[in-house]
Design a protein around this motif. Structure first.
Motif, short mmCIF file in Angstrom:
data_model
loop_
_atom_site.label_atom_id
_atom_site.label_comp_id
_atom_site.label_asym_id
_atom_site.label_seq_id
_atom_site.Cartn_x
_atom_site.Cartn_y
_atom_site.Cartn_z
N LEU A 57 0.83 -1.21 0.00
CA LEU A 57 0.00 0.00 0.00
C LEU A 57 0.86 1.26 0.00
N TRP A 109 1.99 1.59 -3.54
CA TRP A 109 0.90 1.98 -4.45
C TRP A 109 0.56 3.47 -4.33
N ALA A 169 -7.00 8.77 -5.10
CA ALA A 169 -6.72 7.33 -5.25
C ALA A 169 -6.80 6.61 -3.90
N LEU A 170 -6.24 7.21 -2.87
CA LEU A 170 -6.27 6.59 -1.55
C LEU A 170 -7.70 6.53 -1.00
N TYR A 199 -9.58 3.79 -2.77
CA TYR A 199 -9.20 2.47 -2.27
C TYR A 199 -9.93 2.16 -0.96
N LYS A 235 -13.53 1.38 -1.63
CA LYS A 235 -13.66 0.08 -2.28
C LYS A 235 -13.54 -1.07 -1.28
N ARG A 236 -12.67 -0.92 -0.29
CA ARG A 236 -12.42 -2.01 0.66
C ARG A 236 -13.34 -1.98 1.89
#
Length: 118
Positions: free
Chosen positions: A69, A72, A88-89, A92, A95-96
């Motif tokens: 991570l 990324w 982006a973070l 993420y 999404k999780r």
């Protein structure tokens, strides 16, 4: 009769290769860290932080995920394990969220309700 300490067995760790990966917000930054005792870690961080820490996501995964991570999201890297809360973070984390362990018996976590305010 009390048994000698050598004969007392330790409770085995059910998942020795698993840990908690946590995402904690402080102001405009997000820390990506790992700990087997994430609640105590966040409490310790809160003592030294001028901001109220917000736990955004806690996952149970392999310890090496933390390094992946960090790699990324290196474009958003600020210092140490802290990152700017870039798109982006945040994407993420959103999404999780279904994988967050907050609904399990392992931890209780209040999730942000309005992502636009983050």
């Amino acid at each position: 009769m009390i048994e000698p300490i050598e004969r007392i067995q330790k409770v085995p760790n059910r998942n020795p290769d698993r840990t908690f990966i946590y995402f904690v917000r402080s102001g405009e930054f997000i820390k990506i860290g790992q700990s087997r005792r994430w609640k105590q870690r966040v409490e310790t961080m809160q003592v030294g932080s001028p901001h109220t820490l917000i736990v955004m996501l806690v996952l149970k995964d392999e310890p090496k995920l933390e390094g992946k991570l960090h790699n990324w999201f290196r474009a958003d890297h600020f210092r140490g394990e802290w990152f700017h809360s870039g798109p982006a973070l945040l994407a993420y984390i959103k999404k999780r969220l279904p994988e967050c362990v907050s609904k399990s018996d392992e931890c209780e976590l209040k999730k942000p309700t309005d992502w636009d305010d983050l």
